[in-house]
Design a protein around this motif. Structure first.
Motif, PDB file in Angstrom:
ATOM      1  N   LYS A  56      -5.969  52.754  -3.276  1.00 38.24           N
ATOM      2  CA  LYS A  56      -5.455  52.350  -4.559  1.00 38.24           C
ATOM      3  C   LYS A  56      -5.347  50.965  -4.082  1.00 38.24           C
ATOM      4  O   LYS A  56      -5.030  50.399  -5.303  1.00 38.24           O
ATOM      5  CB  LYS A  56      -4.097  52.948  -4.400  1.00 38.24           C
ATOM      6  N   LYS A  57      -5.471  50.546  -3.028  1.00 38.86           N
ATOM      7  CA  LYS A  57      -5.290  48.926  -2.756  1.00 38.86           C
ATOM      8  C   LYS A  57      -5.685  48.861  -1.348  1.00 38.86           C
ATOM      9  O   LYS A  57      -6.900  49.395  -1.380  1.00 38.86           O
ATOM     10  CB  LYS A  57      -3.927  48.562  -2.626  1.00 38.86           C
ATOM     11  N   ASP A  97      -2.879  44.031  -4.765  1.00 38.05           N
ATOM     12  CA  ASP A  97      -2.200  44.818  -6.040  1.00 38.05           C
ATOM     13  C   ASP A  97      -2.860  45.953  -6.167  1.00 38.05           C
ATOM     14  O   ASP A  97      -3.907  46.293  -5.617  1.00 38.05           O
ATOM     15  CB  ASP A  97      -1.987  43.542  -6.686  1.00 38.05           C
ATOM     16  N   TYR A  98      -2.042  46.227  -7.148  1.00 37.83           N
ATOM     17  CA  TYR A  98      -3.172  47.812  -6.951  1.00 37.83           C
ATOM     18  C   TYR A  98      -3.704  48.166  -8.573  1.00 37.83           C
ATOM     19  O   TYR A  98      -3.499  48.941  -9.177  1.00 37.83           O
ATOM     20  CB  TYR A  98      -1.427  48.751  -7.278  1.00 37.83           C
ATOM     21  N   GLU A 107      -6.748  48.360 -11.047  1.00 44.77           N
ATOM     22  CA  GLU A 107      -8.100  48.654 -10.446  1.00 44.77           C
ATOM     23  C   GLU A 107      -9.472  47.862 -10.541  1.00 44.77           C
ATOM     24  O   GLU A 107     -10.704  47.639 -10.042  1.00 44.77           O
ATOM     25  CB  GLU A 107      -8.809  50.101 -11.661  1.00 44.77           C
ATOM     26  N   ARG A 114     -10.152  46.943  -4.482  1.00 45.13           N
ATOM     27  CA  ARG A 114      -9.773  48.291  -3.348  1.00 45.13           C
ATOM     28  C   ARG A 114     -10.667  48.483  -1.830  1.00 45.13           C
ATOM     29  O   ARG A 114      -9.909  49.460  -0.882  1.00 45.13           O
ATOM     30  CB  ARG A 114      -9.956  48.691  -4.641  1.00 45.13           C
ATOM     31  N   ASP A 142       0.260  46.364   4.157  1.00 43.41           N
ATOM     32  CA  ASP A 142       0.228  47.152   4.812  1.00 43.41           C
ATOM     33  C   ASP A 142       1.064  47.827   6.481  1.00 43.41           C
ATOM     34  O   ASP A 142       2.263  48.709   5.885  1.00 43.41           O
ATOM     35  CB  ASP A 142      -0.991  48.216   4.650  1.00 43.41           C
TER      36      ASP A 142
END
Length: 342
Positions: free
Chosen positions: A105-106, A200-201, A203, A211, A276
């Motif tokens: 997702k990231k 960031d998330y 796409e 990603r 993360d």
């Protein structure tokens, strides 16, 4: 195979030259044999034109979907990283999980913190080597040094534009790009927020997906906090192996967010939880420095010499001065001191 970038001008000319000797033989054969020879030549040409032959033999390719060997990563960490049980566990699990996820997702963002010589640069090197055969020399691994690439405070707007352009351009060429930011504690406040959109998330941003990229931040900031926690554990009768990530990570992120000399001062990367893992690197004890010496001896082709390793480790200085628990330089000067001893 669409994810593999390998085409270059002149490729088919090279492949034709390689296959030409077999094709010349075809004209002198019987019809049935000729058919077989043509098939063989076609198969050879197909193999020579495949990314499997081309990548690694002729050029380095961006193989986004190449299977990741988690076992090899764990072995590298076990053999080369000493006294860092938290870093070992976090790096292994985070990287293995990320690399095995076909649709993250990231991007993966790891921030490594601790005193100099505790293994931060070493771990970034291990990560690069376990993703690309050329390791830090790979054209898909990009290292930024704060004092070299971003030296002037007056040039921050220019640096931000250059940084965004570099990351955008290289990720568009290879989704599995690795970006390493060393000396984060010397980075001008606010500069690192230039890369916030890429972490960031989203796409896609302007048609580019970030990603599958990996961002690694290296810093001495937070090292004193980590060492104080270690001393508290020591004084309470606990061992370093009793220290868990939850004991360090939250207080470490708060420290970095409020420290003007961390590179993350009031950073949106922390505020928006885009990092993360904050990975603490613990101060090294005498026994760990000794292991570093033995590893250096193996690397140079010498037999392991426990006596020599102890002598080199004893040449290090340890803090606090009255207790001499932790090496103030970690393993950073082991190689130089070993040169002197040998």
């Amino acid at each position: 195979m669409a994810a593999v970038r390998w085409s270059r001008p002149g490729t088919w000319l090279l492949l034709s030259l390689l296959a030409a000797p077999l094709l010349r033989v075809v004209v002198s054969l019987e019809p049935i044999t000729t058919g077989l020879a043509i098939a063989a030549a076609s198969a050879l040409t197909g193999y020579l034109s495949s990314p499997k032959f081309y990548c690694g033999r002729l050029v380095e390719c961006c193989q986004v979907d190449k299977p990741f060997n988690g076992t090899a990563l764990e072995l590298s960490l076990k053999e080369k990283l000493f006294g860092q049980h938290l870093a070992h566990e976090i790096i292994y699990k985070a990287l293995t999980g990320f690399m095995s996820n076909e649709n993250p997702k990231k991007p993966l963002a790891l921030s490594l913190h601790g005193w100099s010589g505790t293994g931060k640069n070493f771990v970034s090197k291990i990560i690069a080597e376990n993703i690309y055969d050329l390791g830090m020399r790979s054209k898909f691994v990009h290292l930024f040094l704060s004092t070299l690439h971003f030296p002037h405070n007056s040039q921050i707007p220019r640096y931000k534009d250059q940084l965004q352009s570099w990351i955008r351009g290289n990720t568009s060429k290879c989704a599995r790009s690795i970006f390493i930011f060393d000396e984060m504690d010397k980075l001008h406040p606010g500069l690192i927020d230039a890369i916030k959109p890429f972490l960031d998330y989203y796409e896609h941003i302007d048609g580019v997906s970030y990603r599958k990229a990996i961002f690694i931040f290296l810093s001495n900031a937070g090292g004193d906090l980590i060492n104080r926690l270690m001393l508290q554990f020591w004084d309470s009768g606990k061992t370093r192996e009793d220290l868990e990530l939850k004991d360090v990570e939250n207080v470490l992120s708060v420290e970095l967010f409020n420290n003007k000399n961390s590179g993350f001062w009031h950073s949106g990367l922390i505020e928006k939880n885009l990092i993360d893992y904050f990975v603490p690197f613990l101060p090294l004890e005498f026994r760990h420095v000794k292991k570093c010496v033995l590893a250096e001896l193996r690397l140079r082709g010498f037999h392991e010499d426990e006596t020599l390793a102890s002598q080199v480790a004893q040449e290090m200085t340890y803090l606090p001065k009255e207790r001499k628990l932790f090496s103030d330089k970690g393993c950073k000067t082991v190689s130089t001191k070993l040169d002197f001893m040998l």
